[in-house]
Design an enzyme around this catalytic site. Structure first.
Site, PDB file in Angstrom:
ATOM      1  N   ASP A 223       0.860  -1.184   0.000  1.00 37.22           N
ATOM      2  CA  ASP A 223       0.000   0.000   0.000  1.00 37.22           C
ATOM      3  C   ASP A 223       0.899   1.237   0.000  1.00 37.22           C
ATOM      4  OD1 ASP A 223      -2.115   1.719   0.190  1.00 37.22           O
ATOM      5  OD2 ASP A 223      -2.516   1.308   2.314  1.00 37.22           O
TER       6      ASP A 223
ATOM      7  N   ASP B 123      -3.345   2.474  -5.730  1.00 32.47           N
ATOM      8  CA  ASP B 123      -2.097   2.475  -4.951  1.00 32.47           C
ATOM      9  C   ASP B 123      -1.963   1.272  -4.021  1.00 32.47           C
ATOM     10  OD1 ASP B 123      -3.935   3.132  -2.950  1.00 32.47           O
ATOM     11  OD2 ASP B 123      -2.442   4.341  -1.894  1.00 32.47           O
ATOM     12  N   GLU B 124      -2.594   0.181  -4.364  1.00 28.78           N
ATOM     13  CA  GLU B 124      -2.693  -0.918  -3.416  1.00 28.78           C
ATOM     14  C   GLU B 124      -2.847  -2.240  -4.162  1.00 28.78           C
ATOM     15  OE1 GLU B 124      -6.031  -1.995  -0.176  1.00 28.78           O
ATOM     16  OE2 GLU B 124      -5.957   0.078  -0.832  1.00 28.78           O
TER      17      GLU B 124
HETATM   18 MG   LIG Z   1      -2.347   3.975   0.231  1.00 27.51          MG
END
Ligand SMILES: [Mg+2]
Length: 386
Positions: free
Chosen positions: A8, A104-105
């Site tokens: 993350d 983003d993960e």
């Molecule tokens: Mg994040």
């Protein structure tokens, strides 16, 4: 034993802005809208801004009050998506089985790859290093025997964290977390649990399976398992889906625009629902029309940003319908979406209330296994305007 890694990025959008503009470093950066934005919500904020109580999903106006000297940036989705693609290429250096959760993960299934590294800590350090070399940004990494544990672990020491939870440690480590950290426990479930004096995962383990199932149905059984660190959900690699859609052939040809509009609303609601269920966004909307003489046309419209909200899909498809309907009755109407992507950031460019409403409708429709909530445009109208 499975080895799952959750990666993350740390305050991703804000970190990209700080990376590209040294003047922003060390300052409270809030991405989501200009400071005078009436409808904007915080999409991401830097850790400096979090110290003032600013967090994502908060209205910009409220963030301005909490952090008046904050630097407010509307955000550059194209840039974030490009950085995200670079990060994604790093993921594939480590595993072919990558589930992109959001821009983003991601989850990576590392099962069977552990012998390539001295230790699981080494594996975590290696991917953090490669990400930093590639995009000059930090990520937090969690490694555990399943997705649930890995995700909690990546969140545990943010930012720039690395947490490894081994199978034999899961039981004790999980006990401390508030129940709200358990997947599927929202405000309502948490309130019921609180009325039972159940606040932590340790507390949750005192509830029998029968009690949980009686109260929460199928979800109760999942809660029972997650409280014990049991999660068999697989890392699901990116959907191969290239397009999806729905079409319907009418029993009798339809000429009334009001009726076609209503059917179109139904079709787009279903397409939007399926997109969201797959965690996908679409850039191209296609309308398919078959006239009473069996001539069939398809007309497409590509959007500047990928969408997965019913409203966006409907308005685009409806415009295509209005532009192409001609004078003939219609035998078949269809809506397709393509140019699908796993990326999209609904809160950045759209109305947070609409996003909440969509989530609520999806939840209810999923729970009932069929549509139980409709938008007004899906309801029949007596008007025959054409
Ligand atoms: Mg994040």
């Amino acid at each position: 034993m499975a080895i799952i890694m959750h990666v993350d990025m740390d305050s991703f959008f804000a970190a990209v802005e700080q990376r590209d503009n040294p003047e922003l470093r060390g300052k409270p950066v809030i991405v989501g809208g200009h400071r005078d934005s009436k409808r904007g919500v915080v999409s991401t904020c830097s850790y400096e801004a979090r110290k003032y109580g600013v967090h994502s999903a908060m209205p910009i106006a409220q963030a301005v009050k909490l952090c008046p000297h904050g630097i407010f940036i509307p955000g550059n989705h194209k840039k974030y998506a490009a950085v995200s693609r670079q990060i994604r290429s790093v993921f594939y250096e480590f595993s072919p089985v990558v589930e992109i959760v959001s821009i983003d993960e991601a989850f990576l299934d590392m099962t069977g790859c552990e012998h390539l590294y001295e230790s699981l800590e080494d594996l975590g350090r290696a991917i953090k290093r490669r990400i930093f070399e590639t995009v000059s940004l930090t990520a937090s990494v969690g490694i555990g025997p399943n997705k649930f544990v890995a995700k909690l672990a990546s969140d545990y020491r943010k930012p720039d964290g690395l947490v490894v939870v081994r199978p034999q440690e899961v039981w004790d480590w999980l006990a401390q977390f508030p129940v709200k950290k358990v997947w599927g426990i929202g405000q309502k479930t948490a309130e019921v649990l609180a009325s039972w004096q159940v606040y932590t995962i340790a507390d949750l383990r005192r509830c029998s399976r029968e009690t949980l199932v009686r109260q929460f149905g199928k979800q109760g059984y999942t809660l029972y398992q997650l409280a014990r660190g049991i999660d068999h959900s697989p890392v699901e690699p990116e959907a191969e889906t290239k397009s999806l859609g729905r079409e319907t052939t009418f029993a009798e040809d339809i000429a009334a625009m009001s009726k076609l509009r209503q059917v179109l609303a139904d079709l787009t609601a279903e397409v939007g629902y399926r997109l969201r269920r797959h965690g996908l966004w679409a850039r191209t909307i296609t309308l398919k029309l078959r006239y009473d003489d069996f001539t069939t046309i398809t007309r497409s419209s590509s959007l500047p940003e990928p969408v997965n909200n019913d409203d966006d899909i409907f308005h685009t498809a409806y415009k295509l319908l209005v532009d192409n309907i001609g004078q003939r009755p219609v035998r078949l109407l269809g809506v397709y979406v393509s140019q699908l992507t796993g990326f999209g950031q609904p809160s950045l460019f759209s109305d947070p209330r609409r996003e909440r409403l969509t989530r609520l409708m999806d939840e209810l429709n999923t729970r009932h296994g069929r549509p139980v909530l409709y938008k007004g445009r899906q309801l029949p109208s007596d008007a025959t305007d054409r």
